[in-house]
Write a protein that holds these residues in place. Structure first.
Motif, mmCIF file in Angstrom:
data_model
loop_
_atom_site.group_PDB
_atom_site.id
_atom_site.type_symbol
_atom_site.label_atom_id
_atom_site.label_comp_id
_atom_site.label_asym_id
_atom_site.label_seq_id
_atom_site.Cartn_x
_atom_site.Cartn_y
_atom_site.Cartn_z
ATOM 1 N N SER A 70 1.362 45.610 8.882
ATOM 2 C CA SER A 70 0.850 46.766 9.880
ATOM 3 C C SER A 70 1.435 47.616 11.187
ATOM 4 C CB SER A 70 -0.996 46.672 10.426
ATOM 5 O OG SER A 70 -1.632 47.005 8.827
ATOM 6 N N LEU A 77 -6.314 46.575 18.999
ATOM 7 C CA LEU A 77 -7.547 47.406 18.313
ATOM 8 C C LEU A 77 -8.648 46.299 19.327
ATOM 9 C CD1 LEU A 77 -5.999 47.836 14.965
ATOM 10 C CD2 LEU A 77 -6.761 49.700 16.912
ATOM 11 N N LEU A 85 -6.714 38.126 15.405
ATOM 12 C CA LEU A 85 -6.791 37.868 13.845
ATOM 13 C C LEU A 85 -4.987 37.921 13.740
ATOM 14 C CD1 LEU A 85 -8.227 41.001 12.025
ATOM 15 C CD2 LEU A 85 -8.718 38.988 12.710
ATOM 16 N N ILE A 113 -2.075 53.802 9.005
ATOM 17 C CA ILE A 113 -2.940 53.316 10.198
ATOM 18 C C ILE A 113 -2.743 54.545 10.846
ATOM 19 C CG2 ILE A 113 -2.260 52.053 12.424
ATOM 20 C CD1 ILE A 113 -3.127 50.505 9.919
ATOM 21 N N THR A 117 -9.378 51.476 12.613
ATOM 22 C CA THR A 117 -7.399 51.166 12.042
ATOM 23 C C THR A 117 -8.248 49.542 11.857
ATOM 24 O OG1 THR A 117 -7.788 52.631 14.042
ATOM 25 C CG2 THR A 117 -5.804 51.190 13.689
ATOM 26 N N THR A 118 -8.742 49.038 12.230
ATOM 27 C CA THR A 118 -8.926 47.613 12.337
ATOM 28 C C THR A 118 -9.065 47.341 10.573
ATOM 29 O OG1 THR A 118 -10.260 47.237 14.265
ATOM 30 C CG2 THR A 118 -9.792 45.446 13.416
ATOM 31 N N VAL A 153 -21.392 49.750 14.861
ATOM 32 C CA VAL A 153 -22.029 49.447 15.574
ATOM 33 C C VAL A 153 -21.482 51.365 16.547
ATOM 34 C CG1 VAL A 153 -21.722 49.104 18.289
ATOM 35 C CG2 VAL A 153 -21.700 47.367 16.442
ATOM 36 N N ILE A 185 -14.556 56.173 20.245
ATOM 37 C CA ILE A 185 -13.205 55.539 20.478
ATOM 38 C C ILE A 185 -13.117 54.406 19.349
ATOM 39 C CG2 ILE A 185 -12.396 54.668 21.912
ATOM 40 C CD1 ILE A 185 -12.696 55.863 24.017
ATOM 41 N N LEU A 186 -14.580 53.990 19.136
ATOM 42 C CA LEU A 186 -15.026 52.227 18.614
ATOM 43 C C LEU A 186 -14.628 52.898 17.513
ATOM 44 C CD1 LEU A 186 -18.351 51.478 20.130
ATOM 45 C CD2 LEU A 186 -16.162 50.651 20.000
ATOM 46 N N ALA A 209 -10.956 52.746 16.547
ATOM 47 C CA ALA A 209 -10.724 51.463 16.916
ATOM 48 C C ALA A 209 -10.972 50.652 15.029
ATOM 49 C CB ALA A 209 -10.851 50.628 17.601
ATOM 50 N N PHE A 233 -13.898 43.608 7.490
ATOM 51 C CA PHE A 233 -15.407 43.397 7.624
ATOM 52 C C PHE A 233 -15.607 43.578 9.582
ATOM 53 C CE2 PHE A 233 -15.239 40.271 4.147
ATOM 54 C CZ PHE A 233 -16.499 40.623 4.157
ATOM 55 N N LEU A 234 -14.718 43.200 9.769
ATOM 56 C CA LEU A 234 -14.601 43.466 11.692
ATOM 57 C C LEU A 234 -14.370 45.036 11.774
ATOM 58 C CD1 LEU A 234 -11.766 40.339 13.061
ATOM 59 C CD2 LEU A 234 -14.432 40.740 13.113
ATOM 60 N N ALA A 265 -17.475 57.006 23.893
ATOM 61 C CA ALA A 265 -17.809 55.482 23.128
ATOM 62 C C ALA A 265 -17.451 55.327 22.452
ATOM 63 C CB ALA A 265 -18.427 54.767 24.340
ATOM 64 N N ILE A 272 -18.090 46.199 11.016
ATOM 65 C CA ILE A 272 -19.328 45.922 12.440
ATOM 66 C C ILE A 272 -18.796 46.908 13.497
ATOM 67 C CG2 ILE A 272 -19.363 44.633 13.564
ATOM 68 C CD1 ILE A 272 -18.377 42.011 11.754
ATOM 69 N N VAL A 273 -17.375 46.842 13.718
ATOM 70 C CA VAL A 273 -17.664 47.938 14.309
ATOM 71 C C VAL A 273 -17.756 49.795 14.197
ATOM 72 C CG1 VAL A 273 -14.831 49.506 16.536
ATOM 73 C CG2 VAL A 273 -15.567 46.673 16.021
ATOM 74 N N ALA A 281 -10.349 41.502 8.937
ATOM 75 C CA ALA A 281 -10.298 42.888 9.126
ATOM 76 C C ALA A 281 -10.943 43.626 9.095
ATOM 77 C CB ALA A 281 -8.773 42.987 9.560
ATOM 78 N N LEU A 316 -6.539 47.867 8.694
ATOM 79 C CA LEU A 316 -4.905 46.662 9.154
ATOM 80 C C LEU A 316 -4.797 45.490 7.949
ATOM 81 C CD1 LEU A 316 -5.955 44.768 12.734
ATOM 82 C CD2 LEU A 316 -4.012 46.723 12.072
#
Lengths: 321, 321
Positions: B167, A302, A163, B122, B159-160, B309, B152-153, B156, B301-302, B149, B305-306, B299, B163
């Motif tokens: 940031s 990230l 990004l 952030i 935060t993403t 998941v 942590i995702l 992340a 959208f990403l 896991a 998604i994270v 950012a 962004l």
């Protein structure tokens, strides 16, 4: 690498360590590839025609496969598995990946009418998803749910790591740009998965023979690309116009990483290949900090975390199979 | 919500659906909370003193707990589990979460000397990690590797999703800023986990009694905050200076979501709470597109998604326990 191709298969450990070795080599070569590209751009020397370089890459890979085969023949003699002569039935599928890549590369010229370069970098991550889908459909091997989750994370993580302030433009790209990006992702995914299918169809066939035929068709299709795209430049300025030391290093690197990709297809699979090239992308960025004084963004950190978790999930999920 | 607290426990299904229900309520309340904050800022009315509003939130929660208790006493009579009177042994730990939050809120004034507001947003995501760590240490309950896991995702991904072009400044924040952010994350995580420990220590004790005592100490500590921070403003302009309809709605919302947090602590846990408030953050952004014409970034959208998941991984991992 040549030696690896000839290494006899002794049990799961050797297979696994060979698998890890070719993956590592691919990762290192791919990341040094990108660094060479940055370096060549920085040096302001990007004046050669890309099609001639691509042709030389295929020719070099072809030559390397032949040299390795000569050594194998001298050592083991010519057998059914390592003889170069082939049947129509074996060879008929070999032009398909090369043809697919050619179409993809031609499309690449047109997509920039709809998407800018940073946007294209972002959209290229669709390759990850298309590879996963086509891997399941064509190779009929199932990814577990966790492995799919990991694969989606890999795609999201790589995109996040790349990004930059202008990335949002891609969301405003017209529908044609998105359609072309998806078509290109499918073509590239299909070419990769199809190559794996070809290589794995005859497991006992020597990888160097398989590579030889793949690269012969690669040469033919790239000769076609020179004629359609750079015929005038080559005729006026010569085949090697604009070549420099970096160009030669890039061709060498591309040839070696091309062979490494084949090895990964033979001894691992497209999924491993995608992970390997993704890690290479991250490595490149880190190395570029030291080499070129690049700055790492928060998005890069990230994205790297997400990619790391994806790798962890993929590997634990495999262990449980 | 009051009715839920009094609902008898009949089998796992009711327990699970109650758990889902309080989580859903918390998510909706938290996201409408943020929308109210944006709304109040847009309306340009943010002139009331925050400490008086916080005090009223505690007082309202206290009152709501009492009203619910009155209804329970009328229906079931006063029992050992729902009587208001308490022992020193039970009540002595109740001031701790309120005291921790007070310290955290005081620190909040000082961190802005080192970190700007978007940077603080952030850094607040460190709360997710601190909650996970303290949850394991204090409540001695183990998160599986997959759940870690996922956690942590979640961090992340959140935060993403948040962004923005500025940031990256947070990476240049001085060490003091980072240390304070980590201390604040630990304080807030500790307060949350400690509240859960208090509530879960006596599972049969009525949640409304537990809430009543928590909120009494909340009132006391917030009264202290009014006196130290806004004493002059309250003396000169009155307790309710600058209040508007939105302020009242915000106080109502905070009170209800505070009760929802307690319910989630009683019937689920801090991990569920963190997931719930993270989803609320994403929901807020989506709703803001329609309400305020905000734009969603790539950012976002990403990150979404994270986070999705992460939720999937957390829920499948739980199902396998």
């Amino acid at each position: 690498m040549a030696a690896i191709g000839a290494m006899p298969e002794i049990g799961g450990f050797r297979q696994k360590s060979r698998r890890s070795f070719v993956t590592l080599i691919l990762t290192v070569l791919t990341s040094s590839q990108s660094i060479l590209i940055v370096w060549s751009k920085r040096a302001g020397k990007y004046e050669y025609s890309v099609t001639t370089a691509n042709f030389l890459v295929e020719a070099l890979k072809c030559a390397l496969s032949l040299v390795t085969l000569l050594r194998i023949w001298r050592k083991d003699g010519v057998t059914d598995d390592n003889r170069l002569s082939t049947t129509w039935d074996e060879v008929k599928v070999y032009p398909i990946p090369a043809a697919l890549y050619l179409v993809k590369n031609l499309l690449q010229y047109y997509i920039f009418a709809y998407v800018d370069a940073p946007g294209y970098q972002i959209l290229k991550n669709l390759n990850i998803i298309s590879t996963g889908i086509l891997y399941q459909i064509i190779l009929k091997r199932k990814l577990t749910e966790i492995q799919w989750a990991a694969f989606i994370l890999l795609c999201a993580g790589c995109t996040t790591a790349q990004l930059n302030p202008s990335s949002d433009h891609v969301l405003q790209a017209p529908l044609q740009g998105w359609v072309m990006a998806i078509v290109m992702a499918l073509l590239s995914g299909f070419a990769g998965v199809y190559t794996e299918a070809i290589i794995k169809k005859r497991p006992s066939r020597n990888i160097n023979v398989q590579n030889f035929w793949l690269y012969v068709f690669g040469m033919i299709f790239n000769a076609f690309a020179i004629m359609t795209q750079d015929f005038d430049a080559v005729m006026n300025d010569g085949f090697f116009h604009g070549y420099s030391l970096i160009t030669v290093l890039m061709i060498l690197n591309h040839a070696l990483s091309g062979i490494a990709v084949s090895m990964v297809m033979k001894y691992a699979d497209n999924i491993v290949k995608v992970y390997s090239t993704s890690v290479a992308m991250l490595l490149t960025a880190v190395v570029s900090v030291f080499l070129f004084g690049f700055h790492l963004s928060l998005a890069f950190f990230l994205g790297s975390i997400v990619v790391s978790v994806a790798i962890y999930l993929h590997s634990t999920s495999k262990a449980r199979r």
